[in-house]
Write a protein that holds these residues in place. Sequence first.
Motif, short mmCIF file in Angstrom:
data_model
loop_
_atom_site.label_atom_id
_atom_site.label_comp_id
_atom_site.label_asym_id
_atom_site.label_seq_id
_atom_site.Cartn_x
_atom_site.Cartn_y
_atom_site.Cartn_z
N ARG A 76 -8.37 -5.31 -31.00
CA ARG A 76 -8.91 -4.80 -32.28
C ARG A 76 -8.81 -5.86 -33.37
O ARG A 76 -9.70 -6.00 -34.20
N GLU A 115 -13.98 -3.08 -30.41
CA GLU A 115 -13.66 -1.65 -30.47
C GLU A 115 -12.91 -1.27 -29.20
O GLU A 115 -13.32 -1.64 -28.10
N CYS A 116 -11.81 -0.54 -29.36
CA CYS A 116 -11.00 -0.10 -28.22
C CYS A 116 -10.83 1.42 -28.33
O CYS A 116 -10.47 1.92 -29.39
#
Length: 316
Positions: A150, A155-156
């Motif tokens: 991140r 995006e995680c």
Amino acid sequence: MTGLVYKSTGSWYTVKNQLGTTYECRIKGKFRLQGIKSTNPIAVGDYVDFELDTKSDQETGVISNIHDRKNYIVRKSVNLSKQTHIIASNIDQVFLLVTIDNPPTFTSFIDRFLVTAEAYAIKAVLLFNKMDTYNEDTILEVKYLAHVYREIGYECIEISAKTGQNIEKVKALMEGKVSMFTGHSGVGKSTLVNAIEPTLDLKTKAISTQHMQGQHTTTFAEMFDLSFNAKIIDTPGIKGFGVVDMEKEEISDYFPEFFKLKQDCKFNNCLHIEEPKCAVKEALEKDEISASRYRSYVQIIEGDDQHYRTDIWNQE
């Protein structure tokens, strides 16, 4: 007619035209693609021109032209070192499924994949799957890894394909786009795709690598239309990921956190390995960039091929 390639079996291609009619097509003669030595001239996601073959009993098509691709994901071919394998083309985003154990996904694999996505300007999202199976220590490991990526700008999302955790979040990102799903075999890719679109009913039974050994070259990606205005490209599980056709000098450009620091290096052509007054190495010493990311970078620079030379494709 013009159509979109949904499936490839090596010699035949399933192509859907603008009206939604599907045709089985083959290639007219030999296709040579400029600048790409590829084991598969046509990939899932390609737009092609084809005409109907009236000579055969069944209505089939003959592909005469491939439209220019906006991007593609490519990897080293398994057994032909000079050749590449195009996994899919014309992708809006790629979701890489990551599991901490059962099976473990190593950061070197994640980083090689992300470098390739960066090189072809494809948005990558990391999905940390099987959250429902982890203990406290493993959850902490997920939190740490998600924090690392991140910070770089990826995006995680922590998900569970089994319990449905954050599946709606993934679907929202997919709407109106062509998304490719990939990861090691056993990370739960087919389970996730079935959770997103239960009517697809993809097989989730693991096939032994021994059984697949002889036929990995004919195991290809496949595209599906989803009920919520989205397309998904499901890919066979991959064991390793060979970075293709990159000059040493450009590799650091595909590590976004290195690229930001590049202008502060003493030398314009700094490889961030031995050079003095290197901003990347200084940031590494201050823990401002991740040691695992730097290790992955050095491995790629040194051409550490051993991990994916023996690679085989095997389905979940």
